[in-house]
Write an enzyme that holds these catalytic residues in place. Structure first.
Site, PDB file in Angstrom:
ATOM      1  N   ASP A 111       0.856  -1.207   0.072  1.00  0.00           N
ATOM      2  CA  ASP A 111      -0.204  -0.043   0.196  1.00  0.00           C
ATOM      3  C   ASP A 111       0.883   1.234  -0.135  1.00  0.00           C
ATOM      4  O   ASP A 111       1.945   1.269   0.873  1.00  0.00           O
ATOM      5  CB  ASP A 111      -0.987   0.097   1.298  1.00  0.00           C
ATOM      6  CG  ASP A 111      -2.352  -0.961   1.006  1.00  0.00           C
ATOM      7  OD1 ASP A 111      -2.616  -0.895  -0.190  1.00  0.00           O
ATOM      8  OD2 ASP A 111      -2.765  -1.161   1.907  1.00  0.00           O
ATOM      9  N   GLN A 119     -19.589  12.902  -0.065  1.00  0.00           N
ATOM     10  CA  GLN A 119     -20.521  13.393  -1.317  1.00  0.00           C
ATOM     11  C   GLN A 119     -19.973  14.566  -2.025  1.00  0.00           C
ATOM     12  O   GLN A 119     -19.758  14.536  -2.975  1.00  0.00           O
ATOM     13  CB  GLN A 119     -21.793  13.529  -0.855  1.00  0.00           C
ATOM     14  CG  GLN A 119     -22.715  12.321  -0.239  1.00  0.00           C
ATOM     15  CD  GLN A 119     -22.310  11.636   1.146  1.00  0.00           C
ATOM     16  OE1 GLN A 119     -21.850  12.528   1.933  1.00  0.00           O
ATOM     17  NE2 GLN A 119     -22.308  10.470   1.360  1.00  0.00           N
ATOM     18  N   ARG A 136     -17.002  16.129  -1.339  1.00  0.00           N
ATOM     19  CA  ARG A 136     -15.619  15.904  -1.495  1.00  0.00           C
ATOM     20  C   ARG A 136     -14.961  17.579  -1.344  1.00  0.00           C
ATOM     21  O   ARG A 136     -13.929  17.856  -2.050  1.00  0.00           O
ATOM     22  CB  ARG A 136     -14.863  15.142  -2.753  1.00  0.00           C
ATOM     23  CG  ARG A 136     -15.496  13.916  -2.825  1.00  0.00           C
ATOM     24  CD  ARG A 136     -15.091  13.412  -4.265  1.00  0.00           C
ATOM     25  NE  ARG A 136     -13.702  13.085  -4.569  1.00  0.00           N
ATOM     26  CZ  ARG A 136     -12.904  13.209  -5.434  1.00  0.00           C
ATOM     27  NH1 ARG A 136     -13.560  13.117  -6.541  1.00  0.00           N
ATOM     28  NH2 ARG A 136     -11.473  13.080  -5.553  1.00  0.00           N
TER      29      ARG A 136
END
Length: 688
Positions: free
Chosen positions: A313, A386, A388
């Site tokens: 990652d 939603q 951002r």
């Protein structure tokens, strides 16, 4: 985890290991190592021969047979001691884990929600699916998932980290472990295990050496050792008609006895690696435990050594994870100071590392100090998945900052165009591997803040080491391809997967595996579980979800994503140790063949005197010296087997050459020197 640090030959380990060495003389245990089982049977036979000789039977000297028998038993016991010492370290770790288990009374809820009635129940009475209330000061009674509430939890008993962690319902940080303590607030926990199946219970069984199963490579090496043993056994049996029962031998000189043939067999079979093989595997798991990693099996540790693809990652592993404001790029017609003022206002109430870094950079660049939201009569607009975006409404101004595409939609909904210059600036920042954050004041696009994701120091060098070992590194990130490519280049990884979804990770792992590669990865979330289950080495973070921990074959108690690199190194070290000692053992046996056979058979076949380069004192001295050397070399190599050879990031070809040079050549030379020194000592002390 609080654990007593044990040195290699700690007095707390030596005593129990000596006792266990004798307990392991049980034939059912000895049978597990075919090579050492041959030595075990040989010890019994020579003991019986001594008893017969001591009562007047046979023609051999009782003292000679007794000496051989004693040193054969020592060989078996030293091999048992090496394994017992390695197991003792694991047992000590298991004992420290058992100390974590405590009797806890749980508050079992009649209904799985906070505020309902509860019944006091012993933790041992809880079953999977039960819901319990855990309040400040309470010990979490068993492993489970938080289904309601948020609290600070002390996990130092498990991880050794004194800093508390936050556990809350939903997301990737909802798993809690039995034995940890809630410090503040409350949690409702749904129990996910039955008694005896808790994480601590599984940890104890994992580190118990007796639970360790032989790995495929270990089985293959055992087959090779068995084959070599059978070959030498057949050679020894073949010599019987030409020695003890040979008329020619009796006429020429003293015949070779059964005791000598047994001693010869034991010296020539690969007893060195046969006696240390199990200890090497147990020590590998023990070293993994010392790194605060729980491996479910020896197979997982060995697979870590064979891994040739690492999926890593980006955030927390390759980069620090906290993006920092680096530069301000104003839009046309806007000064940098105006952009900084708007960005700082929008970030005053933003407690994220990114928001705080904008405030700090504004102060450093333009000495714009923090202003109180309350005094400005401002309303903070928090970030949401939603929109951002986040920002502030102050003095009739609506200041927003957020992702470029979100701000573009926001501005266009207001009926204004998004400046092409800002679009280019966003692209340039993304190509540099940074994250662009666009700031807008009402309907005016002010510019872009560059958030730089800092690559960890030294990570590029570690990836270079892995590359030299033939391991491919692949960075996994949710960033777009431009950002991912820039960070991948800076970090020095071999490849990357951008905009990764759980399905993408699973597909990538399967693709590499179909090419015959072994894949390792880390994960902590439920969405990582499918990929973890597919990976050959799957390291789940202890802070992650129960699903991730169940899918992995290792658990990192420190929840450190970079631990994967250390895990691979430990696995490599175990394989390097096994390879080095196998090389030494086989070379050692070949050298002993040429060192002692001429001396042992010279009285029976005088023509072998030309090959007796060591000029040992007598055939009896040659045999006894070889048997003593055979036992002592195991003792000398025990520290190397338990500590492991020094890890070096080198390729397989270079490693093979190094093993042949150091351990192969050493295995050839050491027996000549060792046997000669022992022979001289026996002669000087008049023991032969």
């Amino acid at each position: 985890m609080s654990r007593k640090s044990l040195t290699l030959f700690d007095s707390a380990l030596i005593g129990p290991a000596i006792i266990d060495a004798f307990k392991k003389l049980d034939p059912r245990i000895q049978w597990r190592s075919p090579v050492m089982f041959v030595v075990y049977i040989s010890s019994i036979i020579t003991t019986l021969l001594f008893m017969q000789s001591a009562t007047g039977g046979g023609e051999e000297s009782p003292a000679f047979i007794l000496t051989i028998a004693v040193w054969l038993w020592f060989t078996v016991l030293f091999a048992n001691f090496a394994e017992a010492l390695a197991e003792g370290r694991s047992k000590a770790q298991a004992a420290s884990l058992r100390a974590l288990k405590q009797t806890v009374t749980a508050k079992k809820l009649d209904a799985p929600r906070y505020g309902g009635s509860w019944t006091s129940t012993p933790a041992t009475g809880l079953r999977k699916g039960d819901a319990v209330l855990v309040e400040a000061g309470d010990v979490i009674p068993a492993d489970g998932e938080v289904i309601e509430g948020v609290a600070s939890v002390d996990e130092s008993a498990i991880t050794g980290e004194s800093a508390p962690v936050i556990r809350e319902s939903g997301g990737d940080f909802s798993a809690v472990t039995g034995g940890t303590r809630v410090l503040s607030d409350w949690l409702v926990v749904r129990i996910s295990v039955n008694p005896g199946e808790a994480f601590i219970d599984r940890m104890i069984s994992m580190v118990e050496a007796a639970k360790r199963q032989k790995t495929p490579n270990e089985v293959a090496l055992n087959i090779l050792l068995i084959a070599l043993t059978i070959i030498f056994l057949l050679v020894t049996v073949t010599l019987l008609p030409f020695s003890l029962f040979s008329v020619e031998a009796a006429q020429v000189g003293k015949p070779v006895t059964i005791t000598i043939l047994i001693a010869l067999l034991v010296c020539l079979i690969p007893t060195t690696i046969g006696g240390l093989l199990s200890a090497i595997g147990v020590a590998g798991m023990s070293r993994m435990m010392q790194a605060n990693v729980i491996a479910t099996s020896g197979r997982a540790v060995e697979a870590a050594g064979d891994v040739d693809v690492l999926l890593l990652d980006k955030t927390g592993t390759i980069t620090l994870g906290n993006r920092q404001a680096a530069t301000f790029v104003p839009a046309p017609g806007v000064t940098e100071e105006q952009l900084v003022d708007a960005a700082q206002l929008a970030s005053l109430a933003d407690e994220t590392p990114e928001g705080r870094s904008i405030v700090v950079l504004a102060k450093q660049r333009f000495n714009i100090r923090g202003r109180e939201i309350a005094s400005l009569n401002a309303t903070f607009v928090p970030f949401s998945a939603q929109t951002r975006m986040s920002g502030v409404d102050v003095g009739g101004r609506a200041i927003r900052k957020g992702a470029a595409d979100s701000i573009k939609k926001y501005v266009e909904l207001l009926g204004h165009p998004f400046p092409s210059e800002v679009t280019r600036a966003v692209g340039d920042i993304a190509r540099r591997g940074s994250t662009p954050l666009v700031v807008v004041d009402d309907d005016c696009v002010m510019g872009v803040v560059e958030l730089k994701d800092i690559v960890k120091g030294g990570i590029k060098e570690r990836f270079a080491e892995l590359r030299r070992m033939g391991i491919k590194t692949v960075m996994i990130t949710g960033d777009n391809r431009l950002t991912a490519a820039a960070i991948a280049a800076e970090a020095g990884v071999d490849d990357f997967l951008a905009e990764a979804t759980p399905e993408d990770k699973l597909k990538l792992i399967r693709t590499y595996q179909t090419e015959g590669r072994l894949v390792a990865m880390t994960g902590d979330g439920t969405n990582d579980a499918p990929a973890l289950a597919q990976a050959d080495v799957a390291v789940a973070m202890n802070s992650g979800t129960q699903a991730a921990k169940e899918a992995g074959n290792m658990v990192d108690l420190d929840s450190n994503p970079t631990k994967l690199l250390e895990i691979v190194e430990i696995g490599k070290q175990m394989l390097m140790t096994r390879g080095a000692l196998s090389t030494f053992s086989i070379a050692n046996d070949a050298a002993k063949y040429f060192a002692i056979i001429p001396a042992a058979f010279v009285t029976t076949y005088p023509q072998l005197a030309a090959l007796d380069v060591m000029r040992l004192a007598s055939p009896s001295s040659a045999i006894i010296s070889a048997v003593i050397f055979n036992a002592l070399i195991i003792v000398i190599l025990i520290p190397l087997a338990l500590k492991g050879v020094k890890y070096r990031a080198v390729g397989a070809a270079l490693l093979l050459r190094r093993n042949l040079l150091i351990y192969g050549l050493g295995g050839i030379l050491v027996p000549f020197a060792g046997i000669k020194v022992i022979d001289m000592a026996l002669t000087a002390l008049h023991l032969v």
